[in-house]
Design a protein around this motif. Structure first.
Motif, PDB file in Angstrom:
ATOM      1  N   THR A 101      33.629  47.570  43.742  1.00  0.00           N
ATOM      2  CA  THR A 101      33.903  46.186  43.947  1.00  0.00           C
ATOM      3  C   THR A 101      35.114  45.897  44.774  1.00  0.00           C
ATOM      4  O   THR A 101      34.988  45.158  45.796  1.00  0.00           O
ATOM      5  N   ARG A 102      36.097  46.650  44.666  1.00  0.00           N
ATOM      6  CA  ARG A 102      37.156  46.430  45.464  1.00  0.00           C
ATOM      7  C   ARG A 102      37.184  47.016  46.859  1.00  0.00           C
ATOM      8  O   ARG A 102      37.444  46.033  47.791  1.00  0.00           O
ATOM      9  N   ALA A 105      34.904  43.976  48.541  1.00  0.00           N
ATOM     10  CA  ALA A 105      35.781  42.925  48.547  1.00  0.00           C
ATOM     11  C   ALA A 105      36.653  43.001  49.786  1.00  0.00           C
ATOM     12  O   ALA A 105      36.698  41.945  50.605  1.00  0.00           O
ATOM     13  N   ALA A 143      38.419  41.543  41.819  1.00  0.00           N
ATOM     14  CA  ALA A 143      38.286  42.857  41.865  1.00  0.00           C
ATOM     15  C   ALA A 143      39.360  43.701  41.526  1.00  0.00           C
ATOM     16  O   ALA A 143      39.316  44.524  40.842  1.00  0.00           O
ATOM     17  N   ARG A 149      31.179  41.945  36.239  1.00  0.00           N
ATOM     18  CA  ARG A 149      30.426  41.276  37.279  1.00  0.00           C
ATOM     19  C   ARG A 149      29.797  39.772  36.949  1.00  0.00           C
ATOM     20  O   ARG A 149      29.972  38.908  37.879  1.00  0.00           O
TER      21      ARG A 149
END
Length: 212
Positions: A101-102, A105, A143, A149
């Motif tokens: 996710t990071r 992002a 994130a 989520r």
């Protein structure tokens, strides 16, 4: 997010864009160039048709390939803008087989920054960036905080919705709408609406996938 997620996200966006055709076209007729929806639809169709090719690629290469395809598919000023978004995401993810996710992002932020630089626009100018910039910034923060989520997507959707609606009270300084001056007040920017629809589609796809 792997390449299958990317392709699924594009398919979700395409379906959502088609479902919102009448609304987006009415917004564009009011203050836009009149070809916004046509270009978006053409771009979505081109990417979806690339599924067999994209499925064989890592995310970075898939985003790069999407960007190149859109550069030759979408006309007007929007083609280079959207193409630079995907190609910048691809460059940011180089060497990463399955972005977390990071990492995603950060890639999204790079893509949004590419639109910002190429379009010479920023928040508050009644464009797609009024949705994309704050949404991207919030995604990076959530994130980094390790948000789950479902919570992340809920907050991202709220951010996209609020900023899309905020363009109604802005005077445009970019695109055809800037020629209208105060006459553009009271109208939501079509690019901002399309961006909100896309954000919702991707978030719904991701949360439905997690729930199944």
């Amino acid at each position: 997010m792997n390449t299958q997620d990317i392709v699924s996200a594009v398919e979700a966006v395409q379906a959502a864009i088609l479902a919102n055709e009448a609304h987006i076209e009415s917004l564009d007729r009011a203050i836009g160039d009149g070809d916004h929806f046509i270009n978006v639809r053409r771009g979505c169709e081109a990417i979806v048709a690339m599924r067999p090719e994209l499925s064989q690629l890592p995310p970075a290469a898939a985003f790069e390939r999407i960007g190149m395809k859109l550069l030759s598919t979408i006309g007007g000023a929007s083609g280079p803008l959207i193409a630079s978004f995907f190609m910048s995401m691809g460059r940011e993810l180089a060497g990463i087989e399955q972005p977390d996710t990071r990492e995603f992002a950060q890639a999204l932020a790079a893509g949004v920054e590419a639109i910002k630089k190429r379009g010479k626009a920023d928040v508050g100018e009644k464009t797609m960036l009024d949705v994309l910039i704050p949404t991207s910034r919030l995604l990076q923060r959530l994130a980094a905080e390790g948000a789950d989520r479902e919570s992340l997507c809920m907050k991202i959707k709220q951010e996209a919705e609020a900023n899309m609606l905020a363009t109604r009270d802005m005077i445009a300084t970019k695109g055809r709408a800037h020629f209208l001056g105060e006459r553009a007040l009271g109208h939501i920017d079509p690019g901002a609406k399309t961006s909100q629809v896309a954000v919702f589609a991707v978030c719904d796809m991701l949360t439905e996938g997690a729930a199944s």
